[in-house]
Write a protein that holds these residues in place. Structure first.
Motif, PDB file in Angstrom:
ATOM      1  N   ASN A  45       1.466   5.469  -2.444  1.00  0.00           N
ATOM      2  CA  ASN A  45       0.400   4.796  -1.488  1.00  0.00           C
ATOM      3  C   ASN A  45      -1.194   5.224  -1.548  1.00  0.00           C
TER       4      ASN A  45
ATOM      5  N   TYR B 136      -2.194  -3.113   0.029  1.00  0.00           N
ATOM      6  CA  TYR B 136      -1.742  -3.113  -1.280  1.00  0.00           C
ATOM      7  C   TYR B 136      -0.416  -2.438  -1.822  1.00  0.00           C
ATOM      8  N   GLU B 137       0.477  -3.121  -2.382  1.00  0.00           N
ATOM      9  CA  GLU B 137       1.432  -2.132  -3.028  1.00  0.00           C
ATOM     10  C   GLU B 137       1.100  -2.015  -4.343  1.00  0.00           C
TER      11      GLU B 137
END
Length: 257
Positions: free
Chosen positions: A70, A64-65
């Motif tokens: 992160n 996922y972004e």
């Protein structure tokens, strides 16, 4: 929960389904996956299956972004899963301390150097009060986190964790926004980093259970407490209506009309 596990009868299970949030996706050597073993409602048929990373058929989608950084993808049975959630919620609460302190220190650094109205911003009562509230929220958050950490594994653990996950994220969002406001227009500039802290604070309000879910947990605890409280005596009797006299000049006016 749509992931299912079927007993093959030889001590092994076949698991089929998908998971949206998986801790250390593609990095860990084994994944503990919470599944249902039937279509029955409730949690009594829940199980936790240990799935090796090289099991036939296992695959991972793209990471996922997220808007800030992160963040590790979040991914026993029912009680074990809930215990993990409690630990995660308390851990998330601790993450906010650095965020709140960074926002406060940024605002303090700016305010002590910014000259306005013949003095420093930090000498203004309005700025001191704004940042003072954030300092208080930070201290309260630390105390609440410590209590929640000490309560883990006890009967009151889930409730205290819910209190921490409800209060601390909201306090962090307030801190980021207030400190941004304290810098005025410069609070919007990226080099100060407050825009990133605001996005991060908002994201962490959602991770490991939204603050609204924590409110549900707290509300249910209040219902249980209320059920065990003795009924308060209600005074009996009738309140007789009181006749309010009409002022003389109004009475005269009524007759005149």
């Amino acid at each position: 929960m749509y992931t299912r596990a079927t007993n093959d009868g030889d001590g092994t299970w076949t698991t089929s389904g998908a998971k949206a949030w998986v801790s250390l996706s593609g990095e860990a050597g084994i994944y503990f996956t919470v599944v249902k073993t039937s279509d029955a409602r409730g949690h009594k048929d829940m199980a936790m299956i240990a799935v090796p990373d090289d099991a036939p058929g296992i695959s991972f989608g793209p990471m996922y972004e997220t808007p800030s950084y992160n963040f590790p993808p979040i991914g026993q049975c029912f009680q074990g899963a809930l215990m993990a959630i409690d630990i995660a919620r308390v851990s998330i609460a601790s993450d906010f301390f650095g965020l709140m302190q960074a926002a406060l220190d940024t605002a303090l650094f700016y305010s002590k150097n910014r000259k306005m109205f013949g003095g420093r911003n930090l000498d203004l009562d309005g700025i001191q009060w704004m940042l003072g509230e954030i300092a208080t929220d930070l201290e309260v958050s630390r105390l609440l986190y410590r209590k929640a950490a000490e309560a883990l594994g006890t009967p009151e653990g889930p409730l205290v964790a819910a209190h921490a996950k409800r209060f601390v994220p909201d306090a962090a969002v307030k801190a980021a926004n207030t400190c941004t406001q304290g810098l005025g227009g410069r609070g919007l500039l990226q080099p100060y980093g407050l825009d990133r802290l605001s996005r991060l604070a908002q994201m962490l309000r959602i991770v490991d259970g939204t603050t609204e879910i924590s409110r549900v947990v707290i509300g249910r605890a209040l219902q249980k407490r209320a059920a065990n409280l003795p009924d308060l005596p209600v005074p009996k009797g009738m309140v007789r209506p009181t006749k309010i006299p009409v002022p003389l000049h109004l009475n005269e006016l009524r007759h005149a009309v």
